[in-house]
Design a protein around this motif. Structure first.
Motif, PDB file in Angstrom:
ATOM      1  N   PRO A  58       0.785  -1.240   0.000  1.00  0.00           N
ATOM      2  CA  PRO A  58       0.000   0.000   0.000  1.00  0.00           C
ATOM      3  C   PRO A  58       0.822   1.297   0.000  1.00  0.00           C
ATOM      4  O   PRO A  58       0.507   2.220  -0.752  1.00  0.00           O
ATOM      5  N   GLU A  59       1.858   1.381   0.795  1.00  0.00           N
ATOM      6  CA  GLU A  59       2.646   2.620   0.846  1.00  0.00           C
ATOM      7  C   GLU A  59       3.404   2.844  -0.464  1.00  0.00           C
ATOM      8  O   GLU A  59       3.508   3.969  -0.953  1.00  0.00           O
ATOM      9  N   LEU A  60       3.914   1.779  -1.073  1.00  0.00           N
ATOM     10  CA  LEU A  60       4.601   1.914  -2.363  1.00  0.00           C
ATOM     11  C   LEU A  60       3.637   2.397  -3.440  1.00  0.00           C
ATOM     12  O   LEU A  60       4.001   3.208  -4.291  1.00  0.00           O
ATOM     13  N   LEU A  61       2.386   1.907  -3.408  1.00  0.00           N
ATOM     14  CA  LEU A  61       1.385   2.354  -4.368  1.00  0.00           C
ATOM     15  C   LEU A  61       1.109   3.842  -4.191  1.00  0.00           C
ATOM     16  O   LEU A  61       1.061   4.593  -5.167  1.00  0.00           O
ATOM     17  N   ARG A  62       0.932   4.296  -2.937  1.00  0.00           N
ATOM     18  CA  ARG A  62       0.693   5.727  -2.685  1.00  0.00           C
ATOM     19  C   ARG A  62       1.844   6.578  -3.217  1.00  0.00           C
ATOM     20  O   ARG A  62       1.638   7.604  -3.861  1.00  0.00           O
ATOM     21  N   GLU A  63       3.084   6.144  -2.964  1.00  0.00           N
ATOM     22  CA  GLU A  63       4.254   6.883  -3.455  1.00  0.00           C
ATOM     23  C   GLU A  63       4.262   6.930  -4.980  1.00  0.00           C
ATOM     24  O   GLU A  63       4.543   7.969  -5.575  1.00  0.00           O
ATOM     25  N   HIS A  64       3.965   5.811  -5.601  1.00  0.00           N
ATOM     26  CA  HIS A  64       3.959   5.725  -7.063  1.00  0.00           C
ATOM     27  C   HIS A  64       2.883   6.653  -7.646  1.00  0.00           C
ATOM     28  O   HIS A  64       3.129   7.378  -8.609  1.00  0.00           O
ATOM     29  N   GLU A  65       1.692   6.622  -7.047  1.00  0.00           N
ATOM     30  CA  GLU A  65       0.603   7.478  -7.527  1.00  0.00           C
ATOM     31  C   GLU A  65       0.937   8.960  -7.354  1.00  0.00           C
ATOM     32  O   GLU A  65       0.663   9.774  -8.244  1.00  0.00           O
ATOM     33  N   GLN A  66       1.529   9.321  -6.219  1.00  0.00           N
ATOM     34  CA  GLN A  66       1.911  10.720  -5.986  1.00  0.00           C
ATOM     35  C   GLN A  66       2.948  11.175  -7.004  1.00  0.00           C
ATOM     36  O   GLN A  66       2.879  12.284  -7.527  1.00  0.00           O
ATOM     37  N   ARG A  67       3.909  10.308  -7.306  1.00  0.00           N
ATOM     38  CA  ARG A  67       4.938  10.630  -8.298  1.00  0.00           C
ATOM     39  C   ARG A  67       4.312  10.808  -9.682  1.00  0.00           C
ATOM     40  O   ARG A  67       4.623  11.748 -10.408  1.00  0.00           O
ATOM     41  N   ASP A  68       3.365   9.916 -10.024  1.00  0.00           N
ATOM     42  CA  ASP A  68       2.685  10.026 -11.311  1.00  0.00           C
ATOM     43  C   ASP A  68       1.898  11.331 -11.407  1.00  0.00           C
ATOM     44  O   ASP A  68       1.923  12.010 -12.436  1.00  0.00           O
ATOM     45  N   LEU A  69       1.178  11.677 -10.341  1.00  0.00           N
ATOM     46  CA  LEU A  69       0.397  12.920 -10.343  1.00  0.00           C
ATOM     47  C   LEU A  69       1.302  14.144 -10.432  1.00  0.00           C
ATOM     48  O   LEU A  69       0.973  15.122 -11.108  1.00  0.00           O
ATOM     49  N   ALA A  70       2.447  14.098  -9.769  1.00  0.00           N
ATOM     50  CA  ALA A  70       3.386  15.220  -9.803  1.00  0.00           C
ATOM     51  C   ALA A  70       3.958  15.423 -11.204  1.00  0.00           C
ATOM     52  O   ALA A  70       4.283  16.550 -11.588  1.00  0.00           O
ATOM     53  N   ASN A  71       4.048  14.344 -11.974  1.00  0.00           N
ATOM     54  CA  ASN A  71       4.577  14.427 -13.342  1.00  0.00           C
ATOM     55  C   ASN A  71       3.538  14.908 -14.339  1.00  0.00           C
ATOM     56  O   ASN A  71       3.858  15.136 -15.500  1.00  0.00           O
ATOM     57  N   GLY A  72       2.291  15.037 -13.913  1.00  0.00           N
ATOM     58  CA  GLY A  72       1.224  15.485 -14.807  1.00  0.00           C
ATOM     59  C   GLY A  72       0.651  14.337 -15.600  1.00  0.00           C
ATOM     60  O   GLY A  72       1.206  13.242 -15.659  1.00  0.00           O
ATOM     61  N   LEU A  73      -0.480  14.603 -16.210  1.00  0.00           N
ATOM     62  CA  LEU A  73      -1.158  13.574 -16.988  1.00  0.00           C
ATOM     63  C   LEU A  73      -0.467  13.352 -18.332  1.00  0.00           C
ATOM     64  O   LEU A  73      -0.002  14.306 -18.958  1.00  0.00           O
ATOM     65  N   PRO A  74      -0.407  12.106 -18.780  1.00  0.00           N
ATOM     66  CA  PRO A  74       0.189  11.841 -20.097  1.00  0.00           C
ATOM     67  C   PRO A  74      -0.709  12.386 -21.201  1.00  0.00           C
ATOM     68  O   PRO A  74      -1.905  12.615 -21.006  1.00  0.00           O
ATOM     69  N   GLU A  75      -0.132  12.570 -22.378  1.00  0.00           N
ATOM     70  CA  GLU A  75      -0.867  13.090 -23.540  1.00  0.00           C
ATOM     71  C   GLU A  75      -2.097  12.235 -23.857  1.00  0.00           C
ATOM     72  O   GLU A  75      -3.139  12.761 -24.256  1.00  0.00           O
ATOM     73  N   ALA A  76      -1.998  10.926 -23.653  1.00  0.00           N
ATOM     74  CA  ALA A  76      -3.111  10.031 -23.962  1.00  0.00           C
ATOM     75  C   ALA A  76      -4.338  10.318 -23.098  1.00  0.00           C
ATOM     76  O   ALA A  76      -5.457   9.984 -23.493  1.00  0.00           O
ATOM     77  N   ALA A  77      -4.145  10.958 -21.952  1.00  0.00           N
ATOM     78  CA  ALA A  77      -5.283  11.250 -21.066  1.00  0.00           C
ATOM     79  C   ALA A  77      -6.217  12.291 -21.667  1.00  0.00           C
ATOM     80  O   ALA A  77      -7.388  12.364 -21.306  1.00  0.00           O
ATOM     81  N   ALA A  78      -5.753  13.084 -22.602  1.00  0.00           N
ATOM     82  CA  ALA A  78      -6.582  14.136 -23.211  1.00  0.00           C
ATOM     83  C   ALA A  78      -7.789  13.556 -23.945  1.00  0.00           C
ATOM     84  O   ALA A  78      -8.840  14.198 -24.013  1.00  0.00           O
ATOM     85  N   SER A  79      -7.659  12.361 -24.478  1.00  0.00           N
ATOM     86  CA  SER A  79      -8.768  11.762 -25.238  1.00  0.00           C
ATOM     87  C   SER A  79      -9.500  10.697 -24.426  1.00  0.00           C
ATOM     88  O   SER A  79     -10.319   9.968 -24.966  1.00  0.00           O
ATOM     89  N   PHE A  80      -9.214  10.603 -23.147  1.00  0.00           N
ATOM     90  CA  PHE A  80      -9.850   9.587 -22.292  1.00  0.00           C
ATOM     91  C   PHE A  80     -11.293   9.945 -21.985  1.00  0.00           C
ATOM     92  O   PHE A  80     -11.622  11.091 -21.725  1.00  0.00           O
ATOM     93  N   SER A  81     -12.177   8.966 -22.059  1.00  0.00           N
ATOM     94  CA  SER A  81     -13.566   9.173 -21.672  1.00  0.00           C
ATOM     95  C   SER A  81     -14.108   7.876 -21.092  1.00  0.00           C
ATOM     96  O   SER A  81     -13.587   6.801 -21.356  1.00  0.00           O
ATOM     97  N   PHE A  82     -15.215   7.970 -20.352  1.00  0.00           N
ATOM     98  CA  PHE A  82     -15.842   6.795 -19.757  1.00  0.00           C
ATOM     99  C   PHE A  82     -16.898   6.246 -20.681  1.00  0.00           C
ATOM    100  O   PHE A  82     -17.581   6.882 -21.367  1.00  0.00           O
TER     101      PHE A  82
END
Length: 82
Positions: A58-82
């Motif tokens: 769990p703590e490694l996942l939180r660290e990984h997610e925080q690092r990903d969020l700090a790096n910003g969303l990838p370009e592919a996220a611009a076309s993401f939809s549900f």
């Protein structure tokens, strides 16, 4: 499917795969070596990733997610939809 040029990576990742049996309660035991590699101790977080699951400490996942969020969303996220 990975391209042929990624065979070394595929061998590294899939070469450590291990068949496991479910117990009578439908649980599976994560083998010791894989638990150590993932730094799993008492608790684990299982997340669905579309075509597969990931098991995280769990703590490694939180660290990984925080690092990903700090790096910003990838370009592919611009076309993401549900």
């Amino acid at each position: 499917m990975l391209p042929y040029s990624a065979r070394g990576l595929q061998r590294l990742l899939l070469g450590s795969a291990i068949d496991v049996e479910l117990d009578g309660a439908g649980r599976m035991l994560v083998p010791t070596g894989l638990r150590e590699d993932a730094r799993l101790a008492r608790e684990a977080t299982l997340i669905g990733m579309g075509t597969h699951f990931e098991l995280w400490e769990p703590e490694l996942l939180r660290e990984h997610e925080q690092r990903d969020l700090a790096n910003g969303l990838p370009e592919a996220a611009a076309s993401f939809s549900f």
